[in-house]
Scaffold this motif. Structure first.
Motif: not given
Length: 307
Positions: A83, A126, A134, A165, A188, A191-193
């Motif tokens: 990404d 990120h 990200g 995110h 949720h 991403y980013p989990y």
């Protein structure tokens, strides 16, 4: 005092490819809407300086910064992950983006501006202390927070993150720093989990299910953010202002509207007025539906620059 608006032409030169959603047109969409609304005339424009290596090493390892410089291509595009990419102008843009937040910090703490918005890219929340991800290379907000601590001796700073995110990079950098609180909402699972397992009294991360609208968002802010911020009594607030939770943004599945961004900005101003001497620095994170992005930033700035 005015609201400072900080940007730089270098931020337009960072380009990750013709079809990448994090594209230079984002900044033009913001400026076009601010001009059309008449709001740009109420803002005080500043050019973002380049952050120094010393300033960036407060939040990133020297090895990581050196690796970014070594990876930056002289031509074409180099991918750091699926990404996130760099072109020959990306490193300067990233240093300008962090420099914008550092300048904003100095302007606000020095009472040369009441608050500030940094219209910059690449985004930052990120970026962890030792890696890009990200769309983010340098953690812009983290650089500003660290500057407020190191250069201005502030002891309690809150980061407010309403991007769709989770701001994993900001959490990574400040998770163990008692001087920093982070309050956030995010879709949720998405991403980013992450973000749920790391919750604590200082990491007030509130997940929202796909499809959530302004009602759920406002409840999270009212029931979770505001009590935590009131207890923490921050001396300054930094905002990771991502607008990709907007209903029109098809990279995610939340349904916020411009009115929700105006509302949360009002709540942030209230906390800043009570505890932080009105000190707020906001920086652009996500937001990829260009008309919605322009309208949302304008709603955010109308409140920031208002009484």
């Amino acid at each position: 005092m005015h609201t400072a608006f900080i940007s730089h032409p270098d931020c337009l030169l960072h380009d990750m490819g013709a079809y990448h959603p994090e594209r230079p047109a984002r900044l033009k969409a913001i400026e076009d809407e601010l001009i059309a609304s008449g709001l740009m005339g109420r803002l005080e424009r500043h050019a973002a300086p380049l952050a120094t290596l010393e300033q960036l090493k407060r939040v990133h390892t020297p090895e990581y910064i050196a690796s970014l410089a070594a990876t930056a291509p002289s031509t074409g595009i180099t991918y750091l992950d699926p990404d996130t990419a760099m072109n020959p102008h990306s490193l300067a843009a990233a240093f300008r983006a962090a420099g914008a937040v550092i300048l904003a910090t100095d302007l606000v703490i020095g009472e040369h501006a009441e608050n500030a918005f940094c219209s910059v890219r690449p985004p930052g929340h990120h970026a962890e202390h030792d890696r890009a991800m990200g769309f983010c290379l340098i953690n812009n907000i983290a650089a500003g927070v660290a500057h407020a601590i190191q250069a201005h001796a502030l002891e309690r700073i809150a980061v407010v993150d309403f991007d769709v995110h989770h701001g994993n990079g900001t959490e990574d950098i400040f998770r163990d720093d008692p001087r920093v609180m982070m309050v956030s909402t995010f879709q949720h699972p998405f991403y980013p989990y992450c973000g749920v397992a790391g919750r604590s009294e200082r990491m007030v991360n509130i997940p929202l299910a796909a499809g959530s609208n302004g009602t759920a968002f406002r409840a999270a802010v009212s029931e979770c953010w505001l009590p935590a911020l009131t207890k923490f009594r921050p001396q300054m607030l930094f905002v990771s202002a991502g607008f990709d939770a907007h209903r029109d943004d098809d990279l995610a599945s939340l349904n916020l509207l411009e009115a929700d961004y105006a509302w949360v900005t009002e709540r942030i101003k209230e906390i800043a007025r009570q505890y932080a001497g009105n000190r707020i620095v906001s920086a652009l994170e996500g937001g990829y539906a260009l008309p919605a992005l322009g309208r949302s930033v304008t709603a955010h700035l109308k409140v920031l620059s208002g009484p």
